[in-house]
Design a protein around this motif. Structure first.
Motif, short mmCIF file in Angstrom:
data_model
loop_
_atom_site.label_atom_id
_atom_site.label_comp_id
_atom_site.label_asym_id
_atom_site.label_seq_id
_atom_site.Cartn_x
_atom_site.Cartn_y
_atom_site.Cartn_z
N LEU A 1 51.37 7.86 100.71
CA LEU A 1 51.86 8.78 101.91
C LEU A 1 52.57 9.87 100.82
O LEU A 1 52.33 11.13 101.12
N PHE A 2 53.26 9.56 99.85
CA PHE A 2 54.26 10.63 99.06
C PHE A 2 53.02 11.59 98.43
O PHE A 2 53.47 12.73 98.31
N ARG A 3 51.89 11.38 98.07
CA ARG A 3 50.86 12.14 97.45
C ARG A 3 50.32 13.11 98.54
O ARG A 3 49.81 14.11 98.10
N LYS A 4 50.34 12.81 99.77
CA LYS A 4 49.80 13.67 100.88
C LYS A 4 50.58 14.69 101.33
O LYS A 4 50.33 15.60 101.99
N LEU A 5 51.84 14.33 101.23
CA LEU A 5 53.11 15.41 101.60
C LEU A 5 53.13 16.75 100.53
O LEU A 5 53.13 16.05 99.50
N PRO A 6 53.32 17.82 101.14
CA PRO A 6 53.44 18.81 100.26
C PRO A 6 54.82 18.72 99.61
O PRO A 6 55.89 18.17 100.09
N ILE A 7 55.20 19.29 98.33
CA ILE A 7 56.18 19.37 97.79
C ILE A 7 56.79 20.66 98.15
O ILE A 7 56.44 21.94 97.99
N ARG A 8 58.35 20.49 98.72
CA ARG A 8 58.98 21.60 99.30
C ARG A 8 60.21 21.86 98.54
O ARG A 8 61.20 20.91 98.24
N GLY A 9 60.56 22.89 97.82
CA GLY A 9 61.76 23.45 97.33
C GLY A 9 61.99 22.72 95.88
O GLY A 9 61.33 21.54 95.71
N PHE A 10 63.00 23.35 95.26
CA PHE A 10 63.46 22.75 94.16
C PHE A 10 64.87 23.33 94.00
O PHE A 10 65.11 24.25 93.87
N ASN A 11 66.02 22.37 93.55
CA ASN A 11 67.15 22.97 93.39
C ASN A 11 67.52 22.42 91.71
O ASN A 11 67.50 21.35 91.34
N ASN A 12 67.63 23.49 90.90
CA ASN A 12 67.99 23.24 89.70
C ASN A 12 69.27 23.30 89.46
O ASN A 12 70.07 24.27 89.74
N LYS A 13 69.87 22.08 89.12
CA LYS A 13 71.07 21.85 88.98
C LYS A 13 72.06 22.33 87.68
O LYS A 13 73.12 22.60 87.62
N ASN A 14 71.09 22.93 86.98
CA ASN A 14 71.57 23.54 85.69
C ASN A 14 72.17 24.89 85.98
O ASN A 14 73.11 25.39 85.01
N PHE A 15 71.96 25.52 86.98
CA PHE A 15 72.55 26.96 87.35
C PHE A 15 73.82 26.84 88.31
O PHE A 15 74.14 27.71 88.67
N ARG A 16 74.02 25.56 88.55
CA ARG A 16 75.10 25.51 89.59
C ARG A 16 76.66 25.36 88.84
O ARG A 16 76.67 24.95 87.69
N THR A 17 77.34 25.96 89.38
CA THR A 17 78.72 26.33 88.69
C THR A 17 79.50 25.16 89.38
O THR A 17 79.83 25.17 90.51
N GLU A 18 80.31 24.48 88.41
CA GLU A 18 81.29 23.42 88.79
C GLU A 18 82.65 24.06 88.52
O GLU A 18 82.78 24.46 87.48
N TYR A 19 83.46 23.85 89.43
CA TYR A 19 84.95 24.09 89.29
C TYR A 19 85.99 23.02 88.98
O TYR A 19 85.60 21.97 89.73
N GLU A 20 86.87 23.35 88.54
CA GLU A 20 88.09 22.47 88.47
C GLU A 20 89.03 23.11 89.45
O GLU A 20 89.47 24.06 89.66
N SER A 21 89.11 22.39 90.39
CA SER A 21 89.91 22.54 91.83
C SER A 21 91.29 21.81 91.94
O SER A 21 91.55 20.94 91.48
N VAL A 22 92.20 22.77 92.48
CA VAL A 22 93.65 22.38 92.78
C VAL A 22 94.00 22.84 93.94
O VAL A 22 93.61 24.11 94.51
#
Length: 95
Positions: free
Chosen positions: A2-23
């Protein structure tokens, strides 16, 4: 399969995400009374953040009564409102 029959949708590249130190504001309220200006170095001495490359973000959970001058890269809307209501100043600085 089934996973081969479903289309691939979206991609989130986590390399461009900004991580913050929060207080949270509640943690800043527990600082020593002699502290009037808060920045990354002050928070590192107090043990609230690490001295690393992550930018600092102030979040609005908790209450503050002291007038503090706080320097950070980002502030949540509720944090900025609470700081200014207490008579302090929220200064947006570069990383």
């Amino acid at each position: 399969p089934l996973f081969r029959k479903l289309p691939i949708r979206g991609f989130n590249n986590k390399n461009f995400r900004t991580e913050y130190e929060s207080v949270n504001i509640g943690q800043l309220a527990k600082l020593d009374d002699s502290v009037t200006e808060v920045d990354r170095e002050t928070l590192a001495v107090a043990g609230l953040v690490l001295l690393n490359d992550k930018p600092l973000k102030i979040l609005g959970e908790g209450e503050i009564t002291k007038a503090l001058k706080i320097k950070a890269v980002k502030f949540s809307a509720s944090a900025k409102e609470k700081i200014e209501k207490a008579g302090g100043e929220a200064i947006v600085s570069e990383a």
